[in-house]
Structures are given as C-alpha cells and as structure tokens.
Design a protein around this motif. Sequence first.
Motif, PDB file in Angstrom:
ATOM      1  N   ALA A 216      35.552 -28.733  92.047  1.00 43.58           N
ATOM      2  CA  ALA A 216      34.381 -28.704  92.925  1.00 43.58           C
ATOM      3  C   ALA A 216      33.460 -27.548  92.551  1.00 43.58           C
ATOM      4  O   ALA A 216      32.225 -27.676  92.585  1.00 43.58           O
ATOM      5  N   PHE A 217      34.056 -26.425  92.180  1.00 43.11           N
ATOM      6  CA  PHE A 217      33.257 -25.275  91.743  1.00 43.11           C
ATOM      7  C   PHE A 217      32.432 -25.616  90.510  1.00 43.11           C
ATOM      8  O   PHE A 217      31.232 -25.342  90.449  1.00 43.11           O
ATOM      9  N   LYS A 218      33.078 -26.224  89.520  1.00 43.02           N
ATOM     10  CA  LYS A 218      32.357 -26.544  88.286  1.00 43.02           C
ATOM     11  C   LYS A 218      31.238 -27.554  88.556  1.00 43.02           C
ATOM     12  O   LYS A 218      30.167 -27.475  87.951  1.00 43.02           O
ATOM     13  N   ALA A 219      31.485 -28.497  89.441  1.00 46.67           N
ATOM     14  CA  ALA A 219      30.435 -29.462  89.773  1.00 46.67           C
ATOM     15  C   ALA A 219      29.232 -28.755  90.364  1.00 46.67           C
ATOM     16  O   ALA A 219      28.073 -29.079  90.040  1.00 46.67           O
ATOM     17  N   ARG A 220      29.454 -27.781  91.227  1.00 45.76           N
ATOM     18  CA  ARG A 220      28.354 -27.010  91.810  1.00 45.76           C
ATOM     19  C   ARG A 220      27.678 -26.133  90.761  1.00 45.76           C
ATOM     20  O   ARG A 220      26.457 -26.038  90.691  1.00 45.76           O
ATOM     21  N   ALA A 221      28.511 -25.478  89.960  1.00 45.34           N
ATOM     22  CA  ALA A 221      27.975 -24.492  89.023  1.00 45.34           C
ATOM     23  C   ALA A 221      27.213 -25.120  87.862  1.00 45.34           C
ATOM     24  O   ALA A 221      26.249 -24.534  87.361  1.00 45.34           O
ATOM     25  N   HIS A 222      27.596 -26.313  87.435  1.00 45.94           N
ATOM     26  CA  HIS A 222      27.024 -26.901  86.222  1.00 45.94           C
ATOM     27  C   HIS A 222      25.872 -27.868  86.491  1.00 45.94           C
ATOM     28  O   HIS A 222      25.229 -28.330  85.546  1.00 45.94           O
ATOM     29  N   THR A 223      25.611 -28.194  87.747  1.00 48.06           N
ATOM     30  CA  THR A 223      24.572 -29.177  88.035  1.00 48.06           C
ATOM     31  C   THR A 223      23.216 -28.505  88.152  1.00 48.06           C
ATOM     32  O   THR A 223      22.975 -27.671  89.036  1.00 48.06           O
ATOM     33  N   ILE A 224      22.320 -28.864  87.233  1.00 48.34           N
ATOM     34  CA  ILE A 224      20.989 -28.263  87.168  1.00 48.34           C
ATOM     35  C   ILE A 224      20.018 -29.065  88.029  1.00 48.34           C
ATOM     36  O   ILE A 224      20.156 -30.274  88.210  1.00 48.34           O
ATOM     37  N   ARG A 225      19.026 -28.374  88.542  1.00 46.94           N
ATOM     38  CA  ARG A 225      18.011 -28.998  89.383  1.00 46.94           C
ATOM     39  C   ARG A 225      17.375 -30.215  88.706  1.00 46.94           C
ATOM     40  O   ARG A 225      17.144 -30.219  87.499  1.00 46.94           O
ATOM     41  N   GLY A 226      17.072 -31.216  89.542  1.00 51.00           N
ATOM     42  CA  GLY A 226      16.422 -32.424  89.042  1.00 51.00           C
ATOM     43  C   GLY A 226      15.072 -32.653  89.667  1.00 51.00           C
ATOM     44  O   GLY A 226      14.549 -33.776  89.646  1.00 51.00           O
ATOM     45  N   ASP A 227      14.480 -31.584  90.205  1.00 52.15           N
ATOM     46  CA  ASP A 227      13.203 -31.708  90.922  1.00 52.15           C
ATOM     47  C   ASP A 227      12.006 -31.264  90.101  1.00 52.15           C
ATOM     48  O   ASP A 227      10.915 -31.074  90.624  1.00 52.15           O
ATOM     49  N   GLY A 228      12.206 -31.109  88.787  1.00 52.23           N
ATOM     50  CA  GLY A 228      11.105 -30.710  87.916  1.00 52.23           C
ATOM     51  C   GLY A 228      11.113 -29.243  87.546  1.00 52.23           C
ATOM     52  O   GLY A 228      10.352 -28.831  86.653  1.00 52.23           O
ATOM     53  N   ALA A 229      11.954 -28.426  88.194  1.00 51.33           N
ATOM     54  CA  ALA A 229      12.026 -27.009  87.830  1.00 51.33           C
ATOM     55  C   ALA A 229      12.642 -26.842  86.442  1.00 51.33           C
ATOM     56  O   ALA A 229      12.309 -25.911  85.708  1.00 51.33           O
ATOM     57  N   TRP A 230      13.577 -27.745  86.095  1.00 49.60           N
ATOM     58  CA  TRP A 230      14.152 -27.807  84.742  1.00 49.60           C
ATOM     59  C   TRP A 230      13.661 -29.096  84.106  1.00 49.60           C
ATOM     60  O   TRP A 230      13.738 -30.171  84.711  1.00 49.60           O
ATOM     61  N   VAL A 231      13.176 -29.013  82.882  1.00 49.32           N
ATOM     62  CA  VAL A 231      12.660 -30.184  82.181  1.00 49.32           C
ATOM     63  C   VAL A 231      13.492 -30.409  80.926  1.00 49.32           C
ATOM     64  O   VAL A 231      13.567 -29.538  80.049  1.00 49.32           O
ATOM     65  N   ASP A 232      14.161 -31.565  80.844  1.00 47.09           N
ATOM     66  CA  ASP A 232      14.869 -31.923  79.613  1.00 47.09           C
ATOM     67  C   ASP A 232      13.834 -32.161  78.522  1.00 47.09           C
ATOM     68  O   ASP A 232      13.056 -33.113  78.583  1.00 47.09           O
ATOM     69  N   ALA A 233      13.856 -31.289  77.526  1.00 45.60           N
ATOM     70  CA  ALA A 233      12.790 -31.302  76.527  1.00 45.60           C
ATOM     71  C   ALA A 233      13.224 -31.873  75.184  1.00 45.60           C
ATOM     72  O   ALA A 233      12.561 -31.675  74.173  1.00 45.60           O
ATOM     73  N   GLY A 234      14.356 -32.580  75.147  1.00 46.61           N
ATOM     74  CA  GLY A 234      14.792 -33.187  73.901  1.00 46.61           C
ATOM     75  C   GLY A 234      15.665 -32.254  73.085  1.00 46.61           C
ATOM     76  O   GLY A 234      15.927 -31.111  73.450  1.00 46.61           O
ATOM     77  N   GLU A 235      16.102 -32.771  71.940  1.00 45.90           N
ATOM     78  CA  GLU A 235      17.039 -32.040  71.089  1.00 45.90           C
ATOM     79  C   GLU A 235      16.363 -31.070  70.127  1.00 45.90           C
ATOM     80  O   GLU A 235      17.031 -30.296  69.449  1.00 45.90           O
ATOM     81  N   ASN A 236      15.040 -31.085  70.064  1.00 46.82           N
ATOM     82  CA  ASN A 236      14.317 -30.286  69.084  1.00 46.82           C
ATOM     83  C   ASN A 236      13.913 -28.946  69.690  1.00 46.82           C
ATOM     84  O   ASN A 236      12.946 -28.851  70.441  1.00 46.82           O
TER      85      ASN A 236
END
Length: 357
Positions: A216-236
């Motif tokens: 449960a700790f790892k699930a909390r600790a590793h889940t990044i925001r999905g509201d636009g504060a973090w943007v998945d910018a691809g592998e490059n």
Amino acid sequence: MKQFAYIAAAALALSACGQKTEGDAAKAGPSASGRDQVWAAGSSTVFPFATRVAENVARTGGGKAAKVESLGTGGGFKLFCGGSGANFPDVANASRAIKKSEFDQCVANGVTDIVEIKIGFDGIVIANAKAGPTYNFKIDQIYRGLAAETPAGAGFAKNAAKTWKEVDAALPAQAILVYGPPPTSGTRDAFAELALESGARKIPALEALRSSDEDAFKARAHTIRGDGAWVDAGENDNAIVQTLTKTPNALGAFGYSFLENNMDTVKAATIDGVAPTFETISNGTYPVSRSLYVYVKKANIGVIPGLREYVNAFVSDVATGKGGYLQQRGLIPLGAEEHAAQKAAAADLTPMAAPTK
C-alpha cells in the motif's frame, strides 16, 4: 516516440568482414537465421551510449553496426523477453535492473542464460531553463508536489497544490509543471523509487504505512499526479530539454547525461542540498542516482555476427573505463574494481540469478 538508429558504418561488400563468430550456428535454433547484425533495444538513457559503441565497433572491426532502438527500459525488456529467435533483440539496454516479473516472462518464452552487465552510473536531474527560477528541493517536497495523493487528516486526499510555493514557502511561486518520462521508461521507474519513494519516507504517516503495509505504501509513493502537473513527454530526453527552453517556468526530469550535454540552456535543481555532478553521482551523495545495464542473450553469442565484439566493446577500458569515450558522452564510470568485475562477467558470460523482486 520511438527512435530508431540504423547506423551505417561500412560498405555492403564489407558487411561481414572483420567480425568473428563462435561455434556452430546450427546449434542455436531460430536465432541462427534471419539476421546478420546485432540488435539492441531499450532505455533512452542508455541509447546514446549504445549507439556510440555500435559506431566504434563498426569503424574498428568492419561489418554492420548494431541496430539500436530507444523504446524505454520496460519496452526493451518486453521485446527482449518476447522470444529467442531472430525476431527478438540480442541485447536489452536498461536504466534499472530487470524485474522478477520481466525475468519470469523471459524464461516463460524460452529466453534463459541472461548475462547482466553493469556499465556505469547516471543521475536523474530535475532541471529548468537557465532563465527560469532556481530550485533547491528537499526530497520530501518532490513527493508533496508530484504525488497523486498526499496525507490529509487521518487519511489521504487528492493533491491540490497548484504551485511549488504551496508545497513549501521556500520554493518559487511557480505552477507545478514537470515534463518527464512515461511509465515504460526506466527513468520513470527510477524517479519513482529514488525521488518519490524516498521523499514519502520522510513523511511520518507514510513511513508508518510502509511499516504496516509495504504494498500500500508503494502504491501511494509511486503514483504520480494525472491532473496535468506531470506531463508524460515521451522517451526522448532531448525533446524534454528542448521543451524547457521554450517554457522557462516548467521543470523536466531526465538523465544527467542530457544535462551535461545542454549546460548552455538548462540548469539543475539541488536535492537535499546536493547538485548533480560527476562526483556526487559516482560517490552516491546525490540522492537520485542509479546504475545502468545491458542484458545479453548468451545463446546468441557466436550466432549473431559481431555480438561478442559488441559486448566486449561495451566493457572495454576505452569505452566504459575512467576517461573512456562514453564518459565524454555523460556516462559516470564504475570504480576500477567494479569495472574489472564487469569485464570478467562479459568475458565469462556467466548467467545471472533470478531477481527476487
């Protein structure tokens, strides 16, 4: 976005010259047919190092240079572990160690006798344009700014922080906007473990959760925001650097080598008072440091032309030794003793043990 590097290094008439093969190709089954060049796939962080080695092997030994694909560490393992034939890579490039689930998938698909070789170190930096504000993060502030949920009262609530100053008054009053790698990337995995998880452990409520329920700790600790504060910018990672120059108030998370090659346009934040440098990453004082690897199918040595040469070149003194040409590209080399151990592992081709997690 996938990048494909097909490095032409010799004329077609010389494509098979200068590279040795070992043993009888017929003994290797499906790997023995359909391909006459090394194929490596995986980490975008390892990609520039792998292509440089491919160029050097082709230039000095002749023959076709290795085909190197940048798919992210997870994508590389998925392809590498998909099977043992010529339709699957010989080498997986990785910016983290292989997971038990990935290793088990390899075995299930007939990929056994995997050789793990550590090639050096890298750090994950949080950086922005040189014209932007200066950030000096404490590691728990990274978690508080980027985690999907944070402690609230007796439980957890959706992260509502809009600016870094809301996370901590000592930070700039800039909107939280971070461009970083997607879930398939080893950089993303390492960032979650080394930055977010380490930051979460500084918070008493989360450290208590870790003691009672680690999953449960790892699930909390590793889940990044999905509201636009973090943007998945691809592998490059280079694309992230270019984005930062156009958006000076945004931050980016990427490998140290890309910082070192773009010092004229971007600058890195400190974390717990430590700046990412060659010295702080190699001695482990920079909190978000990691090891880089290549994984090799032993069965393909002596079957795929040039594979042994490629592996040997990766661990050679001139490539990954101190002062080697990969250091000039941003790789942090191993210490002399560990480098010698990796050279021995490559020479002996000793298969790795199954990981425990």
